[in-house]
Design an enzyme around this catalytic site. Structure first.
Site, PDB file in Angstrom:
ATOM      1  N   CYS A  83      -1.464  -3.851  14.836  1.00 46.54           N
ATOM      2  CA  CYS A  83      -1.123  -3.469  13.464  1.00 46.54           C
ATOM      3  C   CYS A  83      -1.558  -4.529  12.453  1.00 46.54           C
ATOM      4  O   CYS A  83      -1.245  -5.707  12.599  1.00 46.54           O
ATOM      5  CB  CYS A  83       0.371  -3.222  13.351  1.00 46.54           C
ATOM      6  SG  CYS A  83       0.853  -2.645  11.716  1.00 46.54           S
ATOM      7  N   SER A 125       7.942   4.428  17.198  1.00 48.90           N
ATOM      8  CA  SER A 125       6.660   3.930  17.687  1.00 48.90           C
ATOM      9  C   SER A 125       6.840   3.446  19.113  1.00 48.90           C
ATOM     10  O   SER A 125       7.359   2.367  19.352  1.00 48.90           O
ATOM     11  CB  SER A 125       6.178   2.793  16.787  1.00 48.90           C
ATOM     12  OG  SER A 125       6.010   3.285  15.480  1.00 48.90           O
ATOM     13  N   HIS A 170       4.290   3.944  21.986  1.00 49.08           N
ATOM     14  CA  HIS A 170       2.991   3.353  22.315  1.00 49.08           C
ATOM     15  C   HIS A 170       2.823   2.879  23.756  1.00 49.08           C
ATOM     16  O   HIS A 170       1.835   2.207  24.068  1.00 49.08           O
ATOM     17  CB  HIS A 170       2.663   2.164  21.388  1.00 49.08           C
ATOM     18  CG  HIS A 170       2.639   2.508  19.937  1.00 49.08           C
ATOM     19  ND1 HIS A 170       2.005   3.613  19.439  1.00 49.08           N
ATOM     20  CD2 HIS A 170       3.185   1.877  18.855  1.00 49.08           C
ATOM     21  CE1 HIS A 170       2.149   3.653  18.125  1.00 49.08           C
ATOM     22  NE2 HIS A 170       2.868   2.623  17.749  1.00 49.08           N
ATOM     23  N   CYS A 198      -2.324   1.463   8.075  1.00 45.38           N
ATOM     24  CA  CYS A 198      -1.404   0.507   7.447  1.00 45.38           C
ATOM     25  C   CYS A 198      -1.984  -0.884   7.367  1.00 45.38           C
ATOM     26  O   CYS A 198      -2.494  -1.414   8.329  1.00 45.38           O
ATOM     27  CB  CYS A 198      -0.105   0.355   8.212  1.00 45.38           C
ATOM     28  SG  CYS A 198       0.205   1.547   9.444  1.00 45.38           S
ATOM     29  N   GLU A 242       0.812  -1.206   0.000  1.00 46.54           N
ATOM     30  CA  GLU A 242       0.000   0.000   0.000  1.00 46.54           C
ATOM     31  C   GLU A 242       0.847   1.258   0.000  1.00 46.54           C
ATOM     32  O   GLU A 242       1.999   1.252   0.411  1.00 46.54           O
ATOM     33  CB  GLU A 242      -0.867   0.016   1.256  1.00 46.54           C
ATOM     34  CG  GLU A 242      -1.898  -1.066   1.242  1.00 46.54           C
ATOM     35  CD  GLU A 242      -2.476  -1.331   2.619  1.00 46.54           C
ATOM     36  OE1 GLU A 242      -1.844  -0.947   3.619  1.00 46.54           O
ATOM     37  OE2 GLU A 242      -3.539  -1.916   2.689  1.00 46.54           O
ATOM     38  N   ASN A 258      -6.590   3.194  15.099  1.00 46.28           N
ATOM     39  CA  ASN A 258      -7.516   2.688  14.092  1.00 46.28           C
ATOM     40  C   ASN A 258      -7.900   1.282  14.512  1.00 46.28           C
ATOM     41  O   ASN A 258      -7.030   0.407  14.579  1.00 46.28           O
ATOM     42  CB  ASN A 258      -6.833   2.607  12.728  1.00 46.28           C
ATOM     43  CG  ASN A 258      -6.758   3.961  12.059  1.00 46.28           C
ATOM     44  OD1 ASN A 258      -7.767   4.599  11.818  1.00 46.28           O
ATOM     45  ND2 ASN A 258      -5.539   4.384  11.774  1.00 46.28           N
ATOM     46  N   GLY A 301       5.623  -2.637   7.043  1.00 46.45           N
ATOM     47  CA  GLY A 301       7.019  -3.038   7.139  1.00 46.45           C
ATOM     48  C   GLY A 301       7.805  -2.219   8.134  1.00 46.45           C
ATOM     49  O   GLY A 301       7.391  -1.147   8.556  1.00 46.45           O
ATOM     50  N   GLU A 302       8.952  -2.765   8.535  1.00 44.52           N
ATOM     51  CA  GLU A 302       9.848  -2.082   9.457  1.00 44.52           C
ATOM     52  C   GLU A 302      11.077  -1.633   8.653  1.00 44.52           C
ATOM     53  O   GLU A 302      11.907  -2.456   8.261  1.00 44.52           O
ATOM     54  CB  GLU A 302      10.241  -3.042  10.590  1.00 44.52           C
ATOM     55  CG  GLU A 302      11.379  -2.567  11.480  1.00 44.52           C
ATOM     56  CD  GLU A 302      11.237  -1.133  11.965  1.00 44.52           C
ATOM     57  OE1 GLU A 302      10.172  -0.768  12.479  1.00 44.52           O
ATOM     58  OE2 GLU A 302      12.209  -0.373  11.803  1.00 44.52           O
TER      59      GLU A 302
HETATM   60  N1  SAH Z   1       7.381  -0.440  11.442  1.00 46.42           N
HETATM   61  C1  SAH Z   1       7.382   0.993  11.558  1.00 46.42           C
HETATM   62  C2  SAH Z   1       6.565   1.732  10.505  1.00 46.42           C
HETATM   63  C3  SAH Z   1       5.219   1.186  10.131  1.00 46.42           C
HETATM   64  S1  SAH Z   1       3.847   1.496  11.169  1.00 46.42           S
HETATM   65  C4  SAH Z   1       6.968   1.390  12.933  1.00 46.42           C
HETATM   66  O1  SAH Z   1       6.680   0.531  13.748  1.00 46.42           O
HETATM   67  O2  SAH Z   1       6.988   2.570  13.231  1.00 46.42           O
HETATM   68  C5  SAH Z   1       3.530   3.219  11.085  1.00 46.42           C
HETATM   69  C6  SAH Z   1       2.858   3.730  12.344  1.00 46.42           C
HETATM   70  O3  SAH Z   1       1.486   3.322  12.401  1.00 46.42           O
HETATM   71  C7  SAH Z   1       3.513   3.187  13.580  1.00 46.42           C
HETATM   72  O4  SAH Z   1       3.632   4.195  14.541  1.00 46.42           O
HETATM   73  C8  SAH Z   1       2.525   2.131  14.006  1.00 46.42           C
HETATM   74  O5  SAH Z   1       2.696   1.818  15.363  1.00 46.42           O
HETATM   75  C9  SAH Z   1       1.205   2.799  13.686  1.00 46.42           C
HETATM   76  N2  SAH Z   1       0.067   1.912  13.649  1.00 46.42           N
HETATM   77  C10 SAH Z   1       0.000   0.636  13.244  1.00 46.42           C
HETATM   78  N3  SAH Z   1      -1.237   0.138  13.401  1.00 46.42           N
HETATM   79  C11 SAH Z   1      -1.989   1.127  13.901  1.00 46.42           C
HETATM   80  C12 SAH Z   1      -3.354   1.229  14.287  1.00 46.42           C
HETATM   81  N4  SAH Z   1      -4.186   0.195  14.183  1.00 46.42           N
HETATM   82  N5  SAH Z   1      -3.778   2.418  14.756  1.00 46.42           N
HETATM   83  C13 SAH Z   1      -2.933   3.462  14.869  1.00 46.42           C
HETATM   84  N6  SAH Z   1      -1.652   3.430  14.543  1.00 46.42           N
HETATM   85  C14 SAH Z   1      -1.167   2.267  14.059  1.00 46.42           C
END
Ligand code: SAH
Length: 355
Positions: free
Chosen positions: A119, A215, A217, A334, A92, A291, A160-161
């Protein structure tokens, strides 16, 4: 069969060597590069001799990405793309319209192996790393589609990371910031990571001052381990030490991403605990309303909880903003669109959502 070369993944000097090895004059590289920058395929390159194009078609790929679906939000004009890549893979990308210009969010891997509980990208594990040429290809394609505007900012926040695909992501960053490429300033690029300290320290020293988003959290290791498997290997102390190092070396503030999840990490006490960890650091906290991912049993914090959390951080002297939700009507988060597609592949679709 030899693997075909991904031309958008080559620097101009590499492209020169490539055409010279085919017995062509070096200036052809510049011509090809001008086309690649426009997201073009071989069929567009009409100023090149047909014989050269035939050879190139046999040995190389000009545009590794094609668009499988494109959805546009009626709410804010956010566009969500599903790209098709070699090997029948899909990833995406999202184009967001901010006041400071168009921002393109790109994926760096097909799927992800980090396993974060909230995620959608990680649901099927990691299928493969993206190549630099594929990431450049997606960026040039979208840049072409949004003419006469252009992509101003890039965020590596899709599936992805990025630091788990370090070499290709670094190559991408060098190509996309190059004057021979889309020439997007490093300061207009954000890289988001779940926090791999060794790679963060390495990145700090590459001379590419991209904004690092981490990230986080969670306000402590216990909550972080519940949400993010990486926290079993990397403690918050180790992670924050690498963040301080990044800020010090690059002189850029680190951005912390914090998705607020009801009953898990959104209490005012937890905001205070977080603030104690971040005290004195060159940083900013980006609060994200979660989300909801139906596959996981986690719910977004209420707007009141979000406001209370932000206020508690501010009171403790930590700068924090609540991220505006974009593309809510088109599965903006994502992995959501790809997850839907994998469940129900409908082929090419061009859809504008209803309000
Ligand atoms: N792997 C990387 C980049 C991808 S995720 C990382 O972990 O940062 C991009 C961002 O979206 C990250 O901060 C991730 O934690 C957040 N994210 C993933 N799923 C989510 C969700 N359901 N709601 C809100 N943020 C989310």
């Amino acid at each position: 069969m030899m693997e075909k070369a991904l031309l958008p993944g080559l620097t101009l000097p590499e492209l020169e060597n490539y055409v010279k090895a085919l017995g062509e004059p070096g200036y052809r590289a510049r011509q090809i590069s001008e086309w690649l920058k426009k997201g073009a395929g071989f069929e567009d390159m009409r100023n090149l001799p047909g014989s050269l194009l035939d050879v190139l078609r046999g040995s190389a790929i000009a545009q590794p990405a094609s668009i499988l679906s494109r959805q546009r939000s009626r709410i804010d004009g956010t566009e969500k793309y599903l790209f098709s890549l070699q090997g029948d893979h899909t990833v995406e990308g999202v184009l967001m319209r901010y006041r400071h210009g168009l921002t393109l969010c790109l994926s760096t891997q097909v799927g992800c192996r980090m396993g974060c509980a909230f995620c959608a990208s990680t649901l099927g594990g990691k299928l493969r790393d993206l190549r630099a040429g594929e990431m450049v290809g997606m960026a040039t394609l979208i840049n072409r589609l949004c003419q006469p505007e252009r992509v101003h900012n890039i965020v590596l926040m899709g599936s992805g990371e990025p630091l788990d695909n370090y070499d290709e992501v670094l190559r991408f960053l060098n190509l996309i910031t190059s004057p021979d490429g889309l020439n997007i300033g490093a300061r207009r690029i954000s890289l988001s990571t779940c926090g791999l300290p060794e790679e963060m320290r390495r990145l700090a020293r590459e001379g590419l001052p991209v904004t690092l988003s981490v990230s986080l959290h969670a306000p402590n290791d216990t909550v972080r381990r519940f949400l993010m498997p990486i926290a079993h290997r990397v403690s918050m102390a180790q992670l924050l030490s690498a963040c301080r190092d990044y800020a010090q070396v690059t002189r850029r503030r680190v951005v912390f991403e914090y998705a607020l999840i009801h009953g898990v990490n959104a209490a005012v006490d937890q905001a205070r605990e977080l603030a104690r960890h971040l005290a004195g650091m060159l940083c900013h906290v980006n609060l994200i309303p979660l989300n909801d991912v139906p596959e996981r049993d986690l719910r977004a914090a209420t707007p009141q909880e979000v406001a209370g959390f932000r206020q508690a951080l501010e009171n403790a002297g930590i700068s924090a903003t609540v991220r505006r939700e974009m593309g809510a009507d088109i599965s903006g988060a994502c992995g959501q669109l790809r997850a839907q597609y994998l469940k129900n592949p409908v082929g090419p679709m061009w859809k504008e959502t209803s309000p």
